[in-house]
Design an enzyme around this catalytic site. Sequence first.
Site, short mmCIF file in Angstrom:
data_model
loop_
_atom_site.label_atom_id
_atom_site.label_comp_id
_atom_site.label_asym_id
_atom_site.label_seq_id
_atom_site.Cartn_x
_atom_site.Cartn_y
_atom_site.Cartn_z
N GLY A 76 0.10 -5.53 6.53
CA GLY A 76 -1.01 -6.48 6.64
C GLY A 76 -0.61 -7.68 7.48
N GLY A 147 -5.98 4.72 6.65
CA GLY A 147 -4.95 4.49 7.65
C GLY A 147 -3.65 5.17 7.27
N ILE A 149 -1.10 4.32 5.31
CA ILE A 149 -0.78 4.36 3.88
C ILE A 149 -1.77 5.25 3.15
CG2 ILE A 149 -0.48 3.00 1.78
CD1 ILE A 149 0.33 0.64 3.53
N ARG A 170 -16.20 3.09 8.55
CA ARG A 170 -17.37 3.82 9.05
C ARG A 170 -17.23 5.30 8.71
NH1 ARG A 170 -15.82 6.61 13.54
NH2 ARG A 170 -13.86 5.95 14.51
N ARG A 228 -4.59 -5.38 -0.69
CA ARG A 228 -4.53 -6.84 -0.79
C ARG A 228 -5.42 -7.26 -1.95
NH1 ARG A 228 -0.56 -6.55 1.69
NH2 ARG A 228 0.10 -7.69 3.58
N ASP A 251 -0.82 -3.74 -7.97
CA ASP A 251 0.40 -4.26 -7.34
C ASP A 251 0.09 -5.53 -6.58
OD1 ASP A 251 3.22 -4.07 -6.65
OD2 ASP A 251 2.55 -3.64 -4.61
N HIS A 275 3.66 -7.16 -6.54
CA HIS A 275 3.55 -6.91 -5.10
C HIS A 275 4.88 -6.38 -4.55
CE1 HIS A 275 1.34 -8.24 -1.18
NE2 HIS A 275 1.97 -7.08 -1.03
N GLY A 277 5.05 -2.99 -3.60
CA GLY A 277 4.74 -1.67 -3.07
C GLY A 277 5.64 -1.22 -1.95
#
Length: 313
Positions: A76, A147, A149, A170, A228, A251, A275, A277
Amino acid sequence: MDPTPSLTATVPERWMLEGIGPVPGVELVVWDANAPAPVEAADRIGAVVLPYGRGYDGDAVRALPRLRTVLTATTGYDGVAEKVGDGPAIVTAAGVHAAATAEIALALTLASLRGIDIAVRDQLHERWRPERRLSLADRRVLLVGVGGIGEQIARRLDPFEVTLTRVASRARTDERGPVHGTDELAALAADHDVLVVVTPLTPDTHHLVDADVLAALPDGALVVNVGRGAVVDTEALTAEVTAGRLHAALDVVDPEPLPAGHPLWSAPNALITPHVGGNASAFEPRIVEHLRRTLGQLARGEEPATQVRPAAG
C-alpha cells in the site's frame, strides 16, 4: 575504475544495503529518512527507500534537491504522496508481501471459524470445552481484491473446497473466471459466509465495506480484513460484532492501533493481530531482491513495474 554511478539511493537499514550488494550504476547510502540526509550525499540522492513499519520525516525527504523516486517497502502507498509531495515518482513493493499476507488471511479465517482464539483463552484458565464449529470447507467466501495478494489468497483457498466469489473495482473476466464490480458488493454479501478484504486504501475504497454491506451479510458471517483498516467502516463493524451478529478477524484496523478501551479489544467474537500480515521471514529476502531489481531499473532509466505515480515534470 568503476564508472560514476548514475543513481544515488538510500535504504533505511544496513542489512538492506548488505543484502542488495553492488548494483551497476547505483551508489547506496544508509539513511532512515528520520533526520536530515547525510551532508556528503544529500545533493546526489535521487531515490529514497522508506522505512518499513516505522514513520519517517516527510520534510527531510522533500528537502532533497535531486529526488526523483520514493520507494515504499509496503504494498500500500496511502499517505505517501501527502508526506513526500507532488514531485517524486512513487514505487511500491507490490508482490513482496503477497505470500505472507495471504498466509495470515487464511490463518485468521481458520482460527476464527474453528474457534482457536477461544481455545487459547480457555487454555489460560484450564477449561476444556469441545464444540462443533464451522469448517472452512463448504463456506461461501467473498474476496474483495484481485491483485497480487488477492490472487495468492485465491490460490490458497483452492484446496479448502470453498465457493469463491471475487470482487474488484470493475466487473470483468480473467483466467479464473468472472470478477464482480464493487457496485455489486452489498447484493453479493447476502449469499456469503466469509468476507475477506484485501483491497488497498484509495478514495474509492474508503469505507467500501460500509454499514449496508455488513448488514447484508448473514447472521454469524465472518469479516476478515488484511488490506487497510479504513476500507471497512470500523464504527459499523463494531456495532455488528459487539451485538454478536458478526465475527471479525482483523490484521488491520482504523484507527491503528485501536485506542485503549475500544469495544473490539474485548469482543469475544473478534480476533485481532497487530498489522503483521507482511512482516514475516519472507520479507527480508524478497524486499532485497525487489530493491536490487528496481534500483537497477531506475539506474538504467527504466520505469519499474510497481510504479504507481510518475515523477512530476
